[in-house]
Write a protein that holds these residues in place. Sequence first.
Motif, PDB file in Angstrom:
ATOM      1  N   CYS A  65       0.806  -1.225   0.000  1.00 10.60           N
ATOM      2  CA  CYS A  65       0.000   0.000   0.000  1.00 10.60           C
ATOM      3  C   CYS A  65       0.834   1.268   0.000  1.00 10.60           C
ATOM      4  O   CYS A  65       0.436   2.286  -0.546  1.00 10.60           O
ATOM      5  N   ARG A  66       1.976   1.229   0.632  1.00 11.23           N
ATOM      6  CA  ARG A  66       2.856   2.380   0.822  1.00 11.23           C
ATOM      7  C   ARG A  66       2.159   3.543   1.527  1.00 11.23           C
ATOM      8  O   ARG A  66       2.489   4.702   1.316  1.00 11.23           O
ATOM      9  N   CYS A  70      -1.235  -1.634   5.217  1.00 12.60           N
ATOM     10  CA  CYS A  70      -1.371  -3.039   4.832  1.00 12.60           C
ATOM     11  C   CYS A  70      -0.468  -3.978   5.636  1.00 12.60           C
ATOM     12  O   CYS A  70      -0.755  -5.158   5.761  1.00 12.60           O
ATOM     13  N   GLY A  71       0.618  -3.453   6.176  1.00 10.44           N
ATOM     14  CA  GLY A  71       1.522  -4.292   6.967  1.00 10.44           C
ATOM     15  C   GLY A  71       2.461  -5.136   6.131  1.00 10.44           C
ATOM     16  O   GLY A  71       3.033  -6.103   6.627  1.00 10.44           O
ATOM     17  N   CYS A  73       5.230  -3.908   4.206  1.00 11.61           N
ATOM     18  CA  CYS A  73       6.635  -3.487   4.232  1.00 11.61           C
ATOM     19  C   CYS A  73       7.267  -3.929   5.542  1.00 11.61           C
ATOM     20  O   CYS A  73       6.582  -4.081   6.553  1.00 11.61           O
ATOM     21  N   CYS A  91       7.303   2.294   4.930  1.00 12.59           N
ATOM     22  CA  CYS A  91       6.815   3.044   3.762  1.00 12.59           C
ATOM     23  C   CYS A  91       6.461   4.491   4.113  1.00 12.59           C
ATOM     24  O   CYS A  91       6.393   5.355   3.240  1.00 12.59           O
TER      25      CYS A  91
END
Lengths: 263, 219
Positions: A65-66, A70-71, A73, A91
């Motif tokens: 998602c950056r 979303c978890g 990275c 991110c």
Amino acid sequence: MSEIHKTMTIHLKIWRQKSPNDQGHFIEHTAKNVSEHMSFLELMDVVNQELILKGDDAIEFDHDCREGICGTCSMVINGNPHGPEKATTTCQLHMRKFKDGDHITVEPFRAKAFPVVKDLKVDRTAFDKIITSGGYVSVNTGSAQDANNIPIGKHTADLAFEVAACIGCGACVAACVNGSAALFTSAKVSHMALLPQGQAEREQRVLNMVRTMESLGFGNCSNTGACELSCPKEIPLESIARMNREFYCAEVKERPEKEIGGF
Amino acid sequence: MSLIQSSMGRKLIMGVCGGVWALFVFGHMAGNMLILVGAEAYNKYAHAIVTNKPLLYGTEVALLSTLVFHVIFGVVLTLKNKSAREQKYAMTPNGEKRTSLASRTMIYHGTIILFFIVYHLITFKYGKETFVTYDGVQMRDLHSLVVEVFQQPAYVMGYVVCLMLLGWHLSHGVSSLFQTMGLNHPKHTPCIKMLGKVYAVVVTLGFISQPLYVIMTSF
Ligand code: HEM
Ligand code: FES
């Protein structure tokens, strides 16, 4: 004229590992003209462009998602999962938090339960297994009842929301000296134990999730608090205490299989 | 399944056993403060304990069994924890994400404390026996043994270091035990954490004050 767009030079030491069984090693790379507005992942993108132009393989890292929700990275940046900033995912970490000429070491999340897939990418399936073992609620079939039929106090709703904010990134495991998944599991256990919808499976859930967690090679919680400090969503240590209470009570009350329903 | 079959259950047992010892060390420290009162008070106190057999044996059994559980489960949990990260990091959490060193080194000060406990028992409980008589009752003259031992600067230095390690162990241990037992609440936890540190400091300073008193009064 004042400098609107500051750039800097960053000296990177990045972990490279071809496959799960490869020994792995650090490479050094100096990134020039790094904009302070870049996110850490954008820095990695630029580094990858430079590597590709040189004919090297790009460094693999997880991202989606950056925007911190979303978890996906990960990365351990100078020893800290998601870098030095509290309540921030990689991110959402910006290069303005670093100084021109800084040396930055980038490693994957390291834990036996999170094997490295390649470079900075790790396999976090273990978390999915914990979720699968208890992260569900019973819902009656038929038409949905009026949502207002289930009163939930404001404080309870807030507490449940606080733990529901967990994005399952695994920074808690990465930060913990013991590689413990207690904070993650406790967030999931708490989330549903606090709400009326979670009551039906409440005891079985905590037993299943804790047992699954313990079987996957994570360490145990020794209350150092590293997880809470590294959590981008600031899940509190209090939820681990809640999981402990839930687990002990469910454990002492659990009945042997054959006794259920019998005489 | 029973509690003891899960790591979380073992951790609870080891924590509660540590809690028993934490209470004991406070009582032991407080009782021994009688050394500041004098030889007679100190010896009579010790005599009252060793002649009260139910109290003596009850305490000994409780302390030995809790220590065994604390140490065995402490070692078992720590080994599992160490195996959960095979490849070490080049750098570990720092800055705002740094945790207390005490919380990460429990097994190390714990092990030193274990050796200290054994050595301590050999020195005092199983040490030289001399006797005195007060009011016609003959009893062990522990006071003179303690004074003799505490007059050796090298011994006192080692003793002070070990007690500081015990204090360090407690500075994390006491509040950690509350968390292990599931007692964490935003209203009470800051206070529990603070009192845990105060407890550790009181126990340590109390114990350390005794040899220092002996040294200072023997010149
Ligand atoms: C006077 C002696 C001792 C006292 C008062 C004491 C007290 C405690 C307390 C209260 C805890 C916290 C438990 C928890 O977090 O729930 C603890 C943890 C611990 N103790 Fe001790 N302890 C003592 C001796 C020892 C010894 C001899 C060892 C030797 C191996 C040891 C090893 C540990 C370890 C490894 C932990 C952390 C375990 C974990 O968090 O997983 N302790 N201790
Ligand atoms: S990429 Fe989704 S949280 Fe970072």
